[in-house]
Write a protein that holds these residues in place. Structure first.
Motif, PDB file in Angstrom:
ATOM      1  N   PHE A   1       0.844  -1.186   0.000  1.00  0.00           N
ATOM      2  CA  PHE A   1       0.000   0.000   0.000  1.00  0.00           C
ATOM      3  C   PHE A   1       0.888   1.248   0.000  1.00  0.00           C
ATOM      4  CE2 PHE A   1      -2.736  -3.347   1.622  1.00  0.00           C
ATOM      5  CZ  PHE A   1      -3.915  -3.116   0.934  1.00  0.00           C
ATOM      6  N   ASP A   2       0.284   2.399  -0.232  1.00  0.00           N
ATOM      7  CA  ASP A   2       1.014   3.666  -0.298  1.00  0.00           C
ATOM      8  C   ASP A   2       1.802   3.905   1.003  1.00  0.00           C
ATOM      9  OD1 ASP A   2       1.074   6.462  -1.818  1.00  0.00           O
ATOM     10  OD2 ASP A   2       0.835   6.855   0.330  1.00  0.00           O
ATOM     11  N   ASP A   3       3.091   4.236   0.858  1.00  0.00           N
ATOM     12  CA  ASP A   3       3.979   4.368   2.027  1.00  0.00           C
ATOM     13  C   ASP A   3       3.496   5.396   3.041  1.00  0.00           C
ATOM     14  OD1 ASP A   3       5.674   2.410   1.211  1.00  0.00           O
ATOM     15  OD2 ASP A   3       7.374   3.715   0.724  1.00  0.00           O
ATOM     16  N   GLU A   4       3.086   6.559   2.541  1.00  0.00           N
ATOM     17  CA  GLU A   4       2.655   7.629   3.451  1.00  0.00           C
ATOM     18  C   GLU A   4       1.395   7.189   4.208  1.00  0.00           C
ATOM     19  OE1 GLU A   4       1.816  12.453   3.248  1.00  0.00           O
ATOM     20  OE2 GLU A   4       1.826  11.281   1.388  1.00  0.00           O
ATOM     21  N   ALA A   5       0.468   6.544   3.499  1.00  0.00           N
ATOM     22  CA  ALA A   5      -0.788   6.104   4.113  1.00  0.00           C
ATOM     23  C   ALA A   5      -0.524   5.026   5.168  1.00  0.00           C
ATOM     24  CB  ALA A   5      -1.745   5.585   3.044  1.00  0.00           C
ATOM     25  N   ARG A   6       0.310   4.046   4.828  1.00  0.00           N
ATOM     26  CA  ARG A   6       0.536   2.967   5.794  1.00  0.00           C
ATOM     27  C   ARG A   6       1.362   3.453   6.978  1.00  0.00           C
ATOM     28  NH1 ARG A   6       4.678  -1.357   3.897  1.00  0.00           N
ATOM     29  NH2 ARG A   6       6.293  -0.183   2.852  1.00  0.00           N
ATOM     30  N   GLY A   7       2.226   4.435   6.733  1.00  0.00           N
ATOM     31  CA  GLY A   7       2.986   5.035   7.834  1.00  0.00           C
ATOM     32  C   GLY A   7       2.059   5.705   8.838  1.00  0.00           C
ATOM     33  N   LEU A   8       1.042   6.399   8.318  1.00  0.00           N
ATOM     34  CA  LEU A   8       0.083   7.072   9.204  1.00  0.00           C
ATOM     35  C   LEU A   8      -0.741   6.052   9.989  1.00  0.00           C
ATOM     36  CD1 LEU A   8      -1.288   9.573  10.310  1.00  0.00           C
ATOM     37  CD2 LEU A   8      -2.797   9.583   8.325  1.00  0.00           C
ATOM     38  N   VAL A   9      -1.193   4.989   9.310  1.00  0.00           N
ATOM     39  CA  VAL A   9      -1.960   3.943  10.000  1.00  0.00           C
ATOM     40  C   VAL A   9      -1.120   3.337  11.125  1.00  0.00           C
ATOM     41  CG1 VAL A   9      -3.059   1.673   9.769  1.00  0.00           C
ATOM     42  CG2 VAL A   9      -3.431   3.414   8.012  1.00  0.00           C
TER      43      VAL A   9
END
Length: 451
Positions: free
Chosen positions: A206-214
């Protein structure tokens, strides 16, 4: 040559049931065999019970929010038995609906395991044989636990709905969406939750920025997440399980749940005897029309390990009926599939991640992250993310990624636009709905970066 049936379907999950019903609705004589419960992974031990558990687990935070909004209410305790009883009744109801859908469509169903004995014949577990012009395999997949000392002590997502009592502590092993969803569920239900993942970041692909936030928000919510960590061995100790980890930790847990991978249910189906090829993970290999190397045998859904999502299996089933029974060769479309991950916070995604898009062509990235009004007012600081990945050349939106409450609902609608080939300017021309979180998707004017 005359056959008992025009179509014999093996597997009573979402894909198999849909294909059987639609084929029968068009006048074909259809039978279906299912060895376990009708409804398959999604209805019985996947999306549906999981989403109900997500709902249950989210109420814990709502009491504090309500107090912040002026409501004089006090938190109570979560009653697992009361919830579990209702959950089981709901799954029974849904299974009944699936059985009735088949019956009302004129599909003959057998509560039996079926396997292929030749290109037009299946044998049921009672020893009887049925012949069919076409055979459709829709047997799905199952969670697997790798072999290691004590691995038999682990449970999987299949078992978690049936626990006699809610554990006080749980270790969840894995970093995919199933592991992450259950970490959020258990944490929300008040279970002390630890998660191990051997990789560098959860939600690979999944998108790095999105999964980092999750990942950040899961840790903020109290999940004890250890990355780059795996289990070496487990042993029973009294009522608990002692777990030794690669990071040197040794700890006791009431339950250990593995969500590290799934395998297709393609063993002991008689495929090898017919020369039907299987791939590296054991999946059934099919062409773009879901046909195996044997012309009379087709396969759809998770057993083919293409895109393992319920609505995709249903679409593959519909495309199969169009191709075989309606004389209209149709290939299921696996491009730009919107999907939601019911982590806490929730994530919705369609199209390419920033990383994949950048490998393909020059892009612009539009993104904003903020604290939504409802939670900010209550003093709970979960951040949300709205993100568009845009082609510099065509201006098309290549990817949309949302991390926010209700992200799944939003991405369904954003998915229509992205599937239609909407450009960034199409998004910009759309008037914002205010005040909402999703309005940010149409108000981002300048890219935060290019790649």
């Amino acid at each position: 040559m005359s056959f008992d049936y025009d179509l014999f379907v093996i597997g009573g999950g979402s894909g198999g049931v849909r294909a059987a019903r639609v084929a029968a609705g068009g006048g074909a004589k259809v039978a279906l065999a299912e060895e376990d419960r009708y409804g398959g992974t999604c209805v019985i031990r996947g999306c549906v019970p999981k989403k109900l558990m997500v709902f249950a687990s989210e109420y814990s935070g709502m009491v504090e929010d309500a107090q912040a909004y002026g409501w004089d209410i006090q938190p109570g305790a979560f009653n697992w038995d009361a919830f579990k009883g209702k959950l089981e009744a709901e799954l029974d109801r849904l299974e009944g609906i699936y059985r009735n859908l088949l019956k009302n469509s004129g599909v003959e169903s057998f509560d039996a395991r079926a396997k292929l004995v030749d290109t037009h014949t299946v044998e049921l577990s009672d020893g009887s044989r049925k012949s069919a012009k076409h055979i459709l395999i829709a047997t799905g997949g199952r969670p697997i636990v790798p072999e290691f000392p004590g691995s038999d002590l682990a449970i999987t997502s299949n078992d978690i709905f049936h626990l006699d009592k809610l554990p006080e502590s749980i270790l969840i092993v894995g970093g995919g969406y199933i592991a992450c969803e259950f970490a959020g569920i258990m944490n929300g239900l008040g279970v002390k939750t630890t998660q191990y993942y051997r990789g560098a970041q959860i939600l690979r692909g999944f998108d790095d920025e999105a999964r980092g936030l999750v990942s950040d928000e899961m840790c903020q919510a109290g999940i004890n997440l250890h990355l780059g960590t795996n289990v070496i061995e487990m042993a029973r100790e009294g009522d608990k399980i002692r777990v030794k980890a690669t990071n040197g930790d040794e700890a006791l847990f009431d339950q250990v749940m593995y969500a590290t991978g799934r395998a297709p249910n393609a063993d002991d189906l008689g495929l090898e005897g017919l020369g039907i090829e299987r791939g590296r993970k054991g999946e059934i290999l099919v062409d773009e029309y879901s046909q195996t190397g044997v012309p009379s045998v087709y396969a759809i859904g998770d057993v083919t390990d293409r895109v393992n999502l319920t609505p995709v299996a249903i679409r593959e089933g519909m495309a199969f009926v169009e191709t075989v029974f309606n004389g209209n060769p149709t290939s299921p479309d696996h491009e730009l599939i919107p999907t939601a991950i019911f982590t806490q916070p929730e994530m919705g995604t369609v199209g390419l991640s920033e990383e994949d898009a950048a490998k393909q062509e020059p892009i612009e990235v539009y993104a904003t992250s903020f604290k939504p009004m409802q939670q900010a007012f209550a003093g709970r600081a979960q951040r949300v993310l709205m993100k568009l990945v845009v082609s510099q050349a065509t201006r098309k939106v290549l990817g949309c990624h949302i991390v926010a409450p209700g992200a799944g609902e939003m991405i369904q609608l954003a998915g229509i636009a992205v599937k239609m080939g909407a450009t960034k300017e199409d998004f910009d021309r759309t008037v914002a709905v205010h005040p909402t979180m999703s309005e940010e998707l149409v108000t981002m004017k300048t890219p935060v970066r290019t790649a």
